[in-house]
Every structure is written in C-alpha cells, then in structure tokens.
Design a protein around this motif. Structure first.
Motif, PDB file in Angstrom:
ATOM      1  N   THR A   1     -24.982 -41.295 -49.747  1.00 18.56           N
ATOM      2  CA  THR A   1     -25.454 -40.882 -48.661  1.00 18.56           C
ATOM      3  C   THR A   1     -24.754 -41.168 -47.285  1.00 18.56           C
ATOM      4  N   GLN A   2     -23.233 -41.091 -47.696  1.00 16.09           N
ATOM      5  CA  GLN A   2     -22.129 -41.128 -46.597  1.00 16.09           C
ATOM      6  C   GLN A   2     -22.176 -39.672 -46.047  1.00 16.09           C
ATOM      7  N   PRO A   3     -21.969 -39.486 -44.723  1.00 14.59           N
ATOM      8  CA  PRO A   3     -22.043 -38.338 -44.037  1.00 14.59           C
ATOM      9  C   PRO A   3     -21.212 -37.261 -44.395  1.00 14.59           C
ATOM     10  N   GLN A   4     -21.670 -36.146 -44.824  1.00 13.96           N
ATOM     11  CA  GLN A   4     -20.952 -35.091 -45.138  1.00 13.96           C
ATOM     12  C   GLN A   4     -20.829 -33.999 -44.063  1.00 13.96           C
ATOM     13  N   PRO A   5     -19.652 -33.429 -43.786  1.00 14.81           N
ATOM     14  CA  PRO A   5     -19.499 -32.835 -42.668  1.00 14.81           C
ATOM     15  C   PRO A   5     -20.355 -31.218 -42.831  1.00 14.81           C
ATOM     16  N   ILE A   6     -20.724 -30.829 -41.590  1.00 12.80           N
ATOM     17  CA  ILE A   6     -21.324 -29.204 -41.633  1.00 12.80           C
ATOM     18  C   ILE A   6     -20.358 -28.476 -40.826  1.00 12.80           C
ATOM     19  N   ALA A   7     -20.106 -27.373 -41.266  1.00 10.41           N
ATOM     20  CA  ALA A   7     -19.154 -26.299 -40.494  1.00 10.41           C
ATOM     21  C   ALA A   7     -20.103 -25.624 -39.521  1.00 10.41           C
ATOM     22  N   THR A   8     -19.788 -25.525 -38.407  1.00 13.25           N
ATOM     23  CA  THR A   8     -20.586 -24.728 -37.088  1.00 13.25           C
ATOM     24  C   THR A   8     -19.605 -23.990 -36.696  1.00 13.25           C
ATOM     25  N   SER A   9     -20.081 -22.607 -36.301  1.00 11.54           N
ATOM     26  CA  SER A   9     -19.125 -21.555 -35.674  1.00 11.54           C
ATOM     27  C   SER A   9     -20.003 -20.897 -34.387  1.00 11.54           C
ATOM     28  N   SER A  10     -19.154 -20.519 -33.628  1.00 13.31           N
ATOM     29  CA  SER A  10     -19.823 -19.618 -32.257  1.00 13.31           C
ATOM     30  C   SER A  10     -20.007 -18.179 -32.939  1.00 13.31           C
ATOM     31  N   ASN A  11     -19.424 -17.827 -33.942  1.00 11.96           N
ATOM     32  CA  ASN A  11     -19.573 -16.472 -34.546  1.00 11.96           C
ATOM     33  C   ASN A  11     -20.762 -16.514 -35.562  1.00 11.96           C
ATOM     34  N   ASP A  12     -21.407 -17.614 -35.634  1.00 11.95           N
ATOM     35  CA  ASP A  12     -22.545 -17.474 -36.663  1.00 11.95           C
ATOM     36  C   ASP A  12     -23.799 -16.870 -35.814  1.00 11.95           C
ATOM     37  N   THR A  13     -24.274 -15.770 -36.230  1.00  9.59           N
ATOM     38  CA  THR A  13     -25.377 -14.971 -35.605  1.00  9.59           C
ATOM     39  C   THR A  13     -26.871 -15.390 -36.158  1.00  9.59           C
ATOM     40  N   SER A  14     -27.044 -16.291 -37.081  1.00  7.43           N
ATOM     41  CA  SER A  14     -28.090 -16.812 -37.795  1.00  7.43           C
ATOM     42  C   SER A  14     -29.079 -17.487 -36.453  1.00  7.43           C
ATOM     43  N   VAL A  15     -30.085 -17.588 -36.465  1.00 11.09           N
ATOM     44  CA  VAL A  15     -31.082 -18.347 -35.496  1.00 11.09           C
ATOM     45  C   VAL A  15     -31.902 -19.265 -36.118  1.00 11.09           C
ATOM     46  N   TYR A  16     -32.006 -20.515 -35.858  1.00 12.04           N
ATOM     47  CA  TYR A  16     -32.714 -21.435 -36.443  1.00 12.04           C
ATOM     48  C   TYR A  16     -33.907 -21.960 -35.300  1.00 12.04           C
ATOM     49  N   GLU A  17     -35.092 -22.043 -35.480  1.00 13.14           N
ATOM     50  CA  GLU A  17     -35.725 -21.945 -34.382  1.00 13.14           C
ATOM     51  C   GLU A  17     -36.994 -23.149 -35.030  1.00 13.14           C
ATOM     52  N   ALA A  18     -37.339 -24.098 -33.998  1.00 20.54           N
ATOM     53  CA  ALA A  18     -38.245 -25.194 -34.186  1.00 20.54           C
ATOM     54  C   ALA A  18     -39.139 -25.619 -33.100  1.00 20.54           C
ATOM     55  N   ARG A  19     -40.370 -25.983 -33.131  1.00 23.94           N
ATOM     56  CA  ARG A  19     -41.179 -26.089 -32.103  1.00 23.94           C
ATOM     57  C   ARG A  19     -42.183 -27.251 -32.310  1.00 23.94           C
ATOM     58  N   GLY A  20     -42.809 -27.800 -31.086  1.00 28.16           N
ATOM     59  CA  GLY A  20     -43.706 -29.138 -31.413  1.00 28.16           C
ATOM     60  C   GLY A  20     -44.801 -28.920 -30.157  1.00 28.16           C
ATOM     61  N   ASN A  21     -45.798 -29.685 -30.180  1.00 30.63           N
ATOM     62  CA  ASN A  21     -46.591 -30.157 -29.388  1.00 30.63           C
ATOM     63  C   ASN A  21     -46.486 -31.430 -28.800  1.00 30.63           C
ATOM     64  N   GLU A  22     -47.571 -31.302 -27.490  1.00 30.05           N
ATOM     65  CA  GLU A  22     -47.796 -32.777 -26.879  1.00 30.05           C
ATOM     66  C   GLU A  22     -46.559 -33.591 -26.472  1.00 30.05           C
ATOM     67  N   PRO A  23     -45.698 -33.172 -25.858  1.00 27.78           N
ATOM     68  CA  PRO A  23     -45.540 -31.902 -24.897  1.00 27.78           C
ATOM     69  C   PRO A  23     -45.248 -30.864 -25.817  1.00 27.78           C
ATOM     70  N   PHE A  24     -45.637 -29.461 -25.431  1.00 30.03           N
ATOM     71  CA  PHE A  24     -44.980 -28.258 -26.211  1.00 30.03           C
ATOM     72  C   PHE A  24     -43.495 -28.407 -25.813  1.00 30.03           C
ATOM     73  N   TRP A  25     -42.915 -27.987 -26.964  1.00 34.80           N
ATOM     74  CA  TRP A  25     -41.217 -27.876 -26.698  1.00 34.80           C
ATOM     75  C   TRP A  25     -40.770 -26.703 -27.846  1.00 34.80           C
ATOM     76  N   ASN A  26     -39.737 -25.995 -27.444  1.00 33.56           N
ATOM     77  CA  ASN A  26     -39.477 -24.980 -28.287  1.00 33.56           C
ATOM     78  C   ASN A  26     -37.803 -25.114 -28.274  1.00 33.56           C
ATOM     79  N   PHE A  27     -37.265 -25.211 -29.619  1.00 33.19           N
ATOM     80  CA  PHE A  27     -35.894 -25.360 -29.864  1.00 33.19           C
ATOM     81  C   PHE A  27     -35.255 -24.200 -30.695  1.00 33.19           C
ATOM     82  N   SER A  28     -33.781 -23.971 -30.410  1.00 31.45           N
ATOM     83  CA  SER A  28     -33.335 -22.992 -31.188  1.00 31.45           C
ATOM     84  C   SER A  28     -31.824 -23.203 -31.598  1.00 31.45           C
ATOM     85  N   MET A  29     -31.176 -23.020 -32.257  1.00 27.01           N
ATOM     86  CA  MET A  29     -29.751 -23.386 -32.590  1.00 27.01           C
ATOM     87  C   MET A  29     -29.156 -21.865 -33.341  1.00 27.01           C
TER      88      MET A  29
END
Length: 263
Positions: free
Chosen positions: A24-52
């Motif tokens: 369960t030790q943390p394993q790094p995730i690589a992130t890049s400003s060149n990554d064009t994929s889009v991850y989306e999430a949402r929720g309610n009460e209150p409504f919110w919208n998230f993207s990565m």
C-alpha cells in the motif's frame, strides 16, 4: 529498493504484515502537460463538475469561481489514485458509482476536497447503457478524422458547446443531445439542428416521423466543412454502441461518428 529486502528478512508472521504494508506504499503517477486525454467527474447536492487534462485539475461549482490548479503530486495507494494540487485533492477509486440525479452508472467513485469542503460523486467510464435517454455528447472523431476541439480541456462552454457566443471560437464543436424520449438536437458546429432520428434501446436507431430541421447561419470555412461532414454522417446513422466510454454511431455504409459524454 531496501524496503522489499526488509520484508523478506522478517519472521514469517511479521513479514506478511509488513509486505501487506509495502503493497500500500504510494506509487508515483506520471502527469504531463502534453497529455490530451480528458477525465471527467460530477456530483450533486451541490452540483459540481470536474475535469482533469494536461496536468491540470478544474472544478466548477454553482457557488464560486471555477478553480483551475496544476497537479503538484500524483500517486496510487492500493487501488486508489490521488491527485494533489494547491488547496485541492482528488481521489479516484475503482468502485461502482451511480449518479444520484440521472441514475447513470460509472466505473469510479470520486472525492474532491477543495477550499475546506469535500465533494462526492462519480467519474471514470460510463457503464455501457442499454439506452441513451437524457444524455449529452460532443464529437471527437468524424469517419476516422479526429477533432482536436472535442478533446480540449473542458471550459464553461463544454457542456453546451452550441451555446458558444462566438461562432468562430475554437471550442465550437458538433454536439448531440438525446432527450428523455430518444429524440435528438444539438449543434453541427455551425447551426442548430433538431429531429430526424430517434435513439432506442440496445443500440437501435430509427427515423423520426418528421424530417429534421436546422437553422441556416453561414459559418467560416473550417466550421462549415466540419458541419457538412457531421451532418452527412448523422443522417445515415443506423446503430449505436459504447466502446471504452465513447459513443460510436455507425452509418449504413460502415462509417463511424465518435462522441464523448459531457456533463
């Protein structure tokens, strides 16, 4: 490297306990400003919208300005992914999640802590539905030709692209709205359209009794071309399917129109 060796030299009972901890030790995730994929999430009460996308987290709520933060630290622990940014932490866990308003099923549960409060909702891929009633989509690919605008980091126009006040803006991209009864409307990237097709259950598409209608606004060359290709494909659609969260519409001559869901 040293930690696995420590685990192996311990007595059997202690080794098992520590190995579990090692897993369960943390394993790094690589992130890049060149990554064009889009991850989306949402929720309610209150409504919110998230993207990565492109190494950036973006959160929209009805009671405050849009928060956009660069990812400073990303890692996994167990099966959960963590993304940290200044005054924002996002966790994504691969457990089934049902949207409390639409009833749609998603593959991941998402929690966001930002500015002193925690928001809970759903993200990941949409679990393949048997029907598309009350969903909204934005085009990403027309007959094998990718539309880069369909994969941009979502902004305030992304969930209603056809409402973009500037017809020449880069984010003006074809959309498909499917209402509660399966009838369609949206933007072809130039004009508003409505009707012509009805989306049924289990991948079926039928012709509407009335022909579709459209506005007749003239648009710049690139937008006019996209609109022409989109309309040509849409009017010939005969079936639909979900592949990896992407809506694939197939025409009677085997061509495809790909769209991603917007929130």
């Amino acid at each position: 490297m040293a930690l696995p060796r420590m685990c192996s030299f311990l007595a059997p009972g202690a080794a098992l306990a520590l190995v579990a901890g090692c897993a369960t030790q943390p394993q790094p995730i690589a992130t890049s400003s060149n990554d064009t994929s889009v991850y989306e999430a949402r929720g309610n009460e209150p409504f919110w919208n998230f993207s990565m996308a492109a190494g950036t987290l973006a959160l929209t709520t009805p009671d405050g300005p849009r928060l956009t933060r660069k990812i400073s630290h990303a890692y996994t622990r167990g099966h959960t992914r963590y993304y940290d940014a200044p005054d924002m932490t996002v966790t994504m866990t691969p457990t089934p999640c049902q949207d409390s308003m639409s009833g749609q099923q998603f593959t991941e549960t998402v929690n966001i802590t930002a500015q002193g409060r925690t928001l809970k909702g759903c993200g990941g891929n949409l679990v393949p539905p048997t029907q598309l009633n009350a969903t909204r989509w934005i085009a990403t690919e027309l007959d094998g030709h990718k539309l880069k605008n369909g994969n941009f980091l979502p902004d305030s126009h992304d969930s209603a692209t056809d409402e973009n006040p500037n017809p020449a803006a880069d984010m003006f991209t074809p959309t498909l709205d499917i209402n509660e009864s399966g009838k369609i409307s949206g933007s072809d990237g130039c004009n508003r359209y409505a009707g012509g097709l009805v989306f049924g259950s289990n991948g079926t598409v039928s012709r509407a009794p009335q022909a579709g209608i459209s506005t007749l606004m003239a648009c710049p060359g690139a937008h006019d071309h996209v609109a022409s290709v989109f309309n040509g494909l849409l009017k010939n659609v005969q079936s639909w399917r979900i592949e990896g969260g992407i809506l694939v519409l197939q025409t009677k001559n085997g061509k495809t129109l790909n769209l991603r869901q917007t929130f």
